[in-house]
Motif scaffolding. Sequence first.
Motif, short mmCIF file in Angstrom:
data_model
loop_
_atom_site.label_atom_id
_atom_site.label_comp_id
_atom_site.label_asym_id
_atom_site.label_seq_id
_atom_site.Cartn_x
_atom_site.Cartn_y
_atom_site.Cartn_z
N LYS A 177 0.82 -1.22 0.00
CA LYS A 177 0.00 0.00 0.00
C LYS A 177 0.85 1.26 0.00
CE LYS A 177 -0.82 0.62 4.94
NZ LYS A 177 -1.83 0.73 5.97
N ASN A 178 2.11 1.17 0.37
CA ASN A 178 3.00 2.33 0.39
C ASN A 178 3.37 2.81 -1.02
OD1 ASN A 178 3.03 2.42 3.20
ND2 ASN A 178 4.69 0.92 3.29
N LEU A 179 3.05 2.01 -2.02
CA LEU A 179 3.30 2.40 -3.41
C LEU A 179 2.21 3.31 -3.96
CD1 LEU A 179 4.40 -1.08 -4.80
CD2 LEU A 179 5.89 0.85 -4.22
N PHE A 180 1.15 3.54 -3.18
CA PHE A 180 -0.02 4.28 -3.65
C PHE A 180 -0.34 5.45 -2.72
CE2 PHE A 180 -0.33 -0.10 -4.97
CZ PHE A 180 -0.59 0.01 -6.32
N ASP A 184 -7.26 0.76 7.43
CA ASP A 184 -8.14 -0.31 6.98
C ASP A 184 -7.54 -1.15 5.88
OD1 ASP A 184 -10.15 0.54 8.74
OD2 ASP A 184 -10.87 2.00 7.29
N LEU A 185 -6.54 -0.64 5.18
CA LEU A 185 -5.94 -1.36 4.05
C LEU A 185 -4.63 -2.01 4.44
CD1 LEU A 185 -6.43 1.15 1.11
CD2 LEU A 185 -7.70 -0.93 1.56
N GLU A 186 -4.45 -3.21 3.92
CA GLU A 186 -3.19 -3.91 4.12
C GLU A 186 -2.39 -3.94 2.82
OE1 GLU A 186 -1.94 -8.44 5.18
OE2 GLU A 186 -3.57 -7.54 6.36
N ARG A 187 -3.07 -4.21 1.72
CA ARG A 187 -2.43 -4.30 0.41
C ARG A 187 -3.42 -3.82 -0.66
NH1 ARG A 187 2.16 -6.13 0.93
NH2 ARG A 187 2.71 -6.89 -1.10
#
Length: 97
Positions: free
Chosen positions: A10-13, A22-25
Motif C-alpha cells: 500500500k505504500n506504493l499508492f 483499513d488497508l493492508e495491500r
Amino acid sequence: IKDEESGYNKNLFCIPKHYEEDLERVFIPHGLILDRTERLARDIMQDMGSHHVVALCVLKGGYKFFADLLDHIKALNQNGDKSVPITVDFVRIKSYC
C-alpha cells in the motif's frame, strides 16, 4: 485474481488518510482499472459497429464505473471514423435478492 496473489504494498499508492488503517495491500491498481475500462469501451464500440448504443446504469453502486466507461465511449465516438448514437438511462434497484 488468484487466491495466492499477494497484491501490491500500500505504500506504493496515495491512500486517503481515512483508509490507511483499513488497508493492508492493494490488489488492483487504479491505473489498471482505467486501462481495462478503456479496453472495454473499445470492445463495445467494435462489437456494436454502427448500431445505436443503449447504456443502462444501475444506480448507487455502478455510477462511477458507468461514468468512466461512457467517457471512454464518447471519446472513441468523437475521434472515430463514424459517430454512433448513444442513449443513456438509469435504473434504481431496491434489492439484489
